[in-house]
Write a protein that holds these residues in place. Structure first.
Motif, PDB file in Angstrom:
ATOM      1  N   ASP A 169       0.847  -1.176   0.000  1.00 19.23           N
ATOM      2  CA  ASP A 169       0.000   0.000   0.000  1.00 19.23           C
ATOM      3  C   ASP A 169       0.895   1.242   0.000  1.00 19.23           C
ATOM      4  OD1 ASP A 169      -2.278   1.588   0.266  1.00 19.23           O
ATOM      5  OD2 ASP A 169      -2.471   1.251   2.419  1.00 19.23           O
ATOM      6  N   CYS A 170       0.511   2.270  -0.759  1.00 24.48           N
ATOM      7  CA  CYS A 170       1.221   3.542  -0.667  1.00 24.48           C
ATOM      8  C   CYS A 170       0.906   4.158   0.685  1.00 24.48           C
ATOM      9  CB  CYS A 170       0.779   4.496  -1.779  1.00 24.48           C
ATOM     10  SG  CYS A 170       1.376   3.990  -3.390  1.00 24.48           S
ATOM     11  N   SER A 171       1.899   4.774   1.285  1.00 27.47           N
ATOM     12  CA  SER A 171       1.709   5.296   2.632  1.00 27.47           C
ATOM     13  C   SER A 171       2.665   6.457   2.861  1.00 27.47           C
ATOM     14  CB  SER A 171       1.964   4.170   3.645  1.00 27.47           C
ATOM     15  OG  SER A 171       1.575   4.552   4.933  1.00 27.47           O
ATOM     16  N   ALA A 172       2.760   6.864   4.098  1.00 30.15           N
ATOM     17  CA  ALA A 172       3.717   7.888   4.496  1.00 30.15           C
ATOM     18  C   ALA A 172       4.079   7.649   5.948  1.00 30.15           C
ATOM     19  CB  ALA A 172       3.130   9.282   4.337  1.00 30.15           C
ATOM     20  N   MET A 173       5.301   7.981   6.270  1.00 35.59           N
ATOM     21  CA  MET A 173       5.716   7.945   7.660  1.00 35.59           C
ATOM     22  C   MET A 173       5.538   9.351   8.212  1.00 35.59           C
ATOM     23  SD  MET A 173       9.368   7.003   9.399  1.00 35.59           S
ATOM     24  CE  MET A 173       9.288   5.295   8.915  1.00 35.59           C
ATOM     25  N   ILE A 174       4.832   9.463   9.315  1.00 38.10           N
ATOM     26  CA  ILE A 174       4.614  10.756   9.964  1.00 38.10           C
ATOM     27  C   ILE A 174       5.790  11.001  10.899  1.00 38.10           C
ATOM     28  CG2 ILE A 174       3.088  12.103  11.444  1.00 38.10           C
ATOM     29  CD1 ILE A 174       0.819  10.169  10.503  1.00 38.10           C
ATOM     30  N   VAL A 175       6.473  12.113  10.675  1.00 41.80           N
ATOM     31  CA  VAL A 175       7.656  12.441  11.461  1.00 41.80           C
ATOM     32  C   VAL A 175       7.441  13.804  12.112  1.00 41.80           C
ATOM     33  CG1 VAL A 175      10.159  12.808  11.394  1.00 41.80           C
ATOM     34  CG2 VAL A 175       9.097  11.165   9.827  1.00 41.80           C
ATOM     35  N   GLU A 176       7.634  13.838  13.416  1.00 41.92           N
ATOM     36  CA  GLU A 176       7.520  15.094  14.149  1.00 41.92           C
ATOM     37  C   GLU A 176       8.792  15.897  13.892  1.00 41.92           C
ATOM     38  OE1 GLU A 176       7.306  15.129  18.624  1.00 41.92           O
ATOM     39  OE2 GLU A 176       5.182  15.281  18.074  1.00 41.92           O
ATOM     40  N   THR A 177       8.657  17.038  13.221  1.00 37.32           N
ATOM     41  CA  THR A 177       9.833  17.825  12.852  1.00 37.32           C
ATOM     42  C   THR A 177      10.187  18.870  13.897  1.00 37.32           C
ATOM     43  OG1 THR A 177       8.479  19.345  11.558  1.00 37.32           O
ATOM     44  CG2 THR A 177       9.485  17.483  10.387  1.00 37.32           C
ATOM     45  N   ASN A 178       9.198  19.319  14.660  1.00 35.08           N
ATOM     46  CA  ASN A 178       9.446  20.298  15.716  1.00 35.08           C
ATOM     47  C   ASN A 178       8.439  20.036  16.828  1.00 35.08           C
ATOM     48  OD1 ASN A 178       9.551  22.573  17.414  1.00 35.08           O
ATOM     49  ND2 ASN A 178      10.326  23.838  15.729  1.00 35.08           N
ATOM     50  N   GLU A 179       8.880  19.246  17.817  1.00 36.78           N
ATOM     51  CA  GLU A 179       7.978  18.799  18.881  1.00 36.78           C
ATOM     52  C   GLU A 179       7.365  19.965  19.648  1.00 36.78           C
ATOM     53  OE1 GLU A 179       7.999  15.782  22.696  1.00 36.78           O
ATOM     54  OE2 GLU A 179       9.692  15.798  21.331  1.00 36.78           O
ATOM     55  N   SER A 180       8.151  21.003  19.917  1.00 33.48           N
ATOM     56  CA  SER A 180       7.641  22.119  20.720  1.00 33.48           C
ATOM     57  C   SER A 180       6.542  22.893  19.997  1.00 33.48           C
ATOM     58  CB  SER A 180       8.784  23.056  21.124  1.00 33.48           C
ATOM     59  OG  SER A 180       9.348  23.660  19.981  1.00 33.48           O
ATOM     60  N   GLN A 181       6.557  22.876  18.674  1.00 32.70           N
ATOM     61  CA  GLN A 181       5.535  23.593  17.909  1.00 32.70           C
ATOM     62  C   GLN A 181       4.491  22.645  17.315  1.00 32.70           C
ATOM     63  OE1 GLN A 181       7.532  26.029  15.043  1.00 32.70           O
ATOM     64  NE2 GLN A 181       8.433  27.364  16.588  1.00 32.70           N
ATOM     65  N   GLY A 182       4.657  21.363  17.558  1.00 34.70           N
ATOM     66  CA  GLY A 182       3.697  20.390  17.053  1.00 34.70           C
ATOM     67  C   GLY A 182       3.704  20.221  15.548  1.00 34.70           C
TER      68      GLY A 182
END
Length: 184
Positions: A71-84
């Protein structure tokens, strides 16, 4: 006669088709939810564009040795935790992968380092993903959600657990599964 080594097993990989539906109920991997998926949901996922299922069939195409759904998908990566803030990394998901119990734990050859027949079948799926991502549509990783009993298998095949900045999918059917990935 028992199968001694996986290298002696002739198989083909075929796209899911209704012509194979009569043999799906004979497939048993040891996880009833995965067996149920193959019998009941793989066809719908294929026709509705939620995944492409490939059947691994024995040499005379009379038995399902294993299967995988991509299945096509994406990995969700938190790029800036303090700003969400989050980012998405393009990925291909191995939505399902299973091998029939009668083909599990078979050494591929006399050479222990060759792994198991199941390892080789997973490599078939990974190779298909590599070919697709190099020629048709790029992705940076393969993701999957492992049932607890298969985690060591995926680790042996170079998958690792998500890092803390990676966010897992919260679908209810993934409850209790371990999110894992492999960089491409």
């Amino acid at each position: 006669m028992a199968i001694l080594y996986g290298e002696n097993i002739d198989y083909s990989i075929e796209s899911f088709s209704t012509e194979y539906c009569s043999m799906l109920s004979e497939f048993e991997c040891g996880n009833s939810e995965i067996d149920r998926y193959l019998c009941n949901d793989a066809k719908c996922d294929t026709t509705e564009g939620r995944g492409v299922t490939k059947l691994i069939l024995n040499d005379n195409k009379s038995k399902v040795i294993g299967f995988y759904t991509l299945d096509c998908s994406a990995m969700i990566v938190e790029t800036n935790e303090s700003q969400g803030k989050i980012g998405l990394a393009p990925a291909v998901e191995i939505k399902m992968f299973a091998v029939d119990k009668s083909y599990q734990d078979i050494s591929y050859s006399k050479i222990k380092e060759d792994g198991t027949f199941s390892d080789i079948l997973l490599c078939e799926a990974i190779n298909q993903i590599n070919n697709f991502t190099e020629s048709t549509c790029g992705a940076v990783c393969i993701i999957l959600y492992s049932v607890p009993s298969a985690k060591k298998f995926y680790i042996r095949n170079k998958f690792v657990s998500f890092k803390p900045i990676m966010k897992k999918n919260d679908d209810v059917y993934l409850k209790g599964c371990e999110p894992m990935y492999m960089a491409l």
